[in-house]
Design a protein around this motif. Sequence first.
Motif, short mmCIF file in Angstrom:
data_model
loop_
_atom_site.label_atom_id
_atom_site.label_comp_id
_atom_site.label_asym_id
_atom_site.label_seq_id
_atom_site.Cartn_x
_atom_site.Cartn_y
_atom_site.Cartn_z
N ALA A 100 1.15 -1.81 0.08
CA ALA A 100 -0.02 -0.08 0.20
C ALA A 100 0.74 1.64 -0.05
O ALA A 100 1.97 1.18 0.54
N PRO A 101 0.47 1.84 -0.63
CA PRO A 101 1.65 3.60 -0.86
C PRO A 101 1.33 4.19 -0.05
O PRO A 101 2.42 5.42 0.66
N GLY A 102 0.46 4.06 1.00
CA GLY A 102 0.06 5.55 2.12
C GLY A 102 -1.02 5.21 2.38
O GLY A 102 -2.07 6.10 1.82
N ILE A 103 -2.04 4.17 3.59
CA ILE A 103 -3.07 4.58 4.01
C ILE A 103 -3.02 5.86 5.36
O ILE A 103 -2.81 5.19 6.02
N LYS A 104 -3.94 6.75 5.40
CA LYS A 104 -4.19 7.50 6.70
C LYS A 104 -5.35 6.95 7.26
O LYS A 104 -6.42 7.19 6.52
N MET A 105 -4.89 7.51 8.24
CA MET A 105 -5.91 7.21 9.87
C MET A 105 -5.49 8.44 10.56
O MET A 105 -5.13 8.70 10.66
N THR A 106 -6.82 8.74 11.08
CA THR A 106 -6.82 10.65 11.66
C THR A 106 -7.41 9.72 13.38
O THR A 106 -8.27 9.36 13.83
N ASP A 107 -6.89 10.79 14.14
CA ASP A 107 -7.92 11.18 15.61
C ASP A 107 -7.76 9.76 16.32
O ASP A 107 -8.83 8.97 16.34
N VAL A 108 -6.98 8.93 16.15
CA VAL A 108 -6.29 6.89 16.51
C VAL A 108 -6.35 7.33 17.57
O VAL A 108 -4.93 8.37 17.98
N GLU A 109 -6.95 6.59 18.95
CA GLU A 109 -6.33 7.13 20.03
C GLU A 109 -5.34 5.82 20.84
O GLU A 109 -5.22 4.65 20.53
N ILE A 110 -4.33 6.53 21.46
CA ILE A 110 -2.95 5.98 21.93
C ILE A 110 -2.95 6.31 23.17
O ILE A 110 -2.76 7.67 22.62
N GLY A 111 -3.25 5.79 23.52
CA GLY A 111 -3.32 6.34 25.43
C GLY A 111 -4.20 7.18 26.00
O GLY A 111 -5.28 6.71 25.61
N ASP A 112 -3.78 8.37 26.08
CA ASP A 112 -4.27 9.46 26.35
C ASP A 112 -4.44 10.08 25.16
O ASP A 112 -5.81 11.38 25.24
N SER A 113 -3.95 9.89 24.75
CA SER A 113 -4.27 10.98 23.36
C SER A 113 -4.61 10.63 22.04
O SER A 113 -4.32 8.95 21.76
N LYS A 114 -4.79 11.32 20.87
CA LYS A 114 -5.36 10.72 19.85
C LYS A 114 -4.07 11.54 18.16
O LYS A 114 -2.87 12.21 18.77
N TYR A 115 -4.14 10.51 17.11
CA TYR A 115 -2.98 10.85 16.76
C TYR A 115 -2.81 10.51 15.45
O TYR A 115 -4.42 10.10 15.12
N ASP A 116 -2.43 11.01 14.50
CA ASP A 116 -2.88 10.59 12.86
C ASP A 116 -1.28 9.83 12.15
O ASP A 116 -1.03 9.88 12.70
N ILE A 117 -2.28 8.97 11.41
CA ILE A 117 -1.54 7.89 11.35
C ILE A 117 -1.54 7.52 9.56
O ILE A 117 -2.02 7.87 9.39
N GLU A 118 -0.05 7.33 8.80
CA GLU A 118 0.28 7.34 7.52
C GLU A 118 0.80 6.21 7.81
O GLU A 118 2.29 5.86 8.23
N ASN A 119 0.76 4.76 7.28
CA ASN A 119 0.95 3.87 6.98
C ASN A 119 1.42 2.95 5.45
O ASN A 119 0.63 3.85 4.69
N THR A 120 2.22 2.46 5.30
CA THR A 120 2.81 1.78 4.17
C THR A 120 3.44 0.74 3.96
O THR A 120 4.16 0.20 5.24
N SER A 121 3.28 0.36 3.14
CA SER A 121 3.65 -1.09 3.16
C SER A 121 4.46 -1.91 1.91
O SER A 121 3.64 -1.68 0.94
N SER A 122 5.03 -3.24 1.95
CA SER A 122 5.68 -3.30 0.57
C SER A 122 6.35 -5.46 0.89
O SER A 122 6.63 -5.56 2.30
N TRP A 123 5.38 -5.98 0.68
CA TRP A 123 5.90 -7.16 0.51
C TRP A 123 5.15 -8.28 -0.64
O TRP A 123 5.06 -8.32 -1.07
N VAL A 124 6.04 -9.47 -0.40
CA VAL A 124 5.92 -10.77 -0.64
C VAL A 124 5.64 -11.92 -0.37
O VAL A 124 6.11 -11.78 0.95
N GLY A 125 5.25 -12.86 -0.51
CA GLY A 125 5.38 -13.58 0.70
C GLY A 125 4.96 -15.36 -0.36
O GLY A 125 4.58 -15.72 -1.35
#
Length: 198
Positions: free
Chosen positions: A64-89
């Motif tokens: 995936a080239p970049g999946i964005k998630m907003t207002d993700v709760e981690i601990g007591d705060s909220k964060y924006d996360i951008e995730n990229t992945s590349s794989w073979v199996g």
Amino acid sequence: MIRTVLCLVAASLFAIQPVMAEETADSNFAEYTVLLGGSPFGGSLTFAVNQSKKTTYQFSLGGAPGIKMTDVEIGDSKYDIENTSSWVGAFINHRPIDGVEWFRVNAGIGIGNIENDITAGDGTVYTANYTENPVGYLGIGFGADTNKGFQWAFDLGWLQTAGPMVMGPDAAVVEDIKDNFMFGKVLPNMQLSLGYGF
């Protein structure tokens, strides 16, 4: 590492050809299947070699080239996360129940990386990256039998990893990220695929 995987794929294809000849008596038996899929780890392209009605070897690449998630709760705060992945199996699918080709048990290995940029409200960036290779996969699947024509597949399973390397300026936040289920050693997978057997 990629060369090693390609050599294993080539060796597997040569090794299974004699067994596939036994299935040619069934005119509806598909020696090969191509599938396009989607999962939390991005899109994928899979080439499957059906050794028999019981056993299939799958070789996949995805990401995936970049999946964005907003207002993700981690601990007591909220964060924006951008995730990229590349794989073979490389995976082995086994159909353990006679006459029930639509049910599969699968296992294999994946090689690649998953990178997460975790941004706090003040702009501070933390990273949680999975880079250790290879990782193991175990799961069950429904669909994707060995017949010619249109195919669908639904897979459930998990990747067993060593966990991510989490880095950032605040040690307490780093610990919160490590404790969050999204960044554990076990990564659940759910994939839907559509394809064609020939």
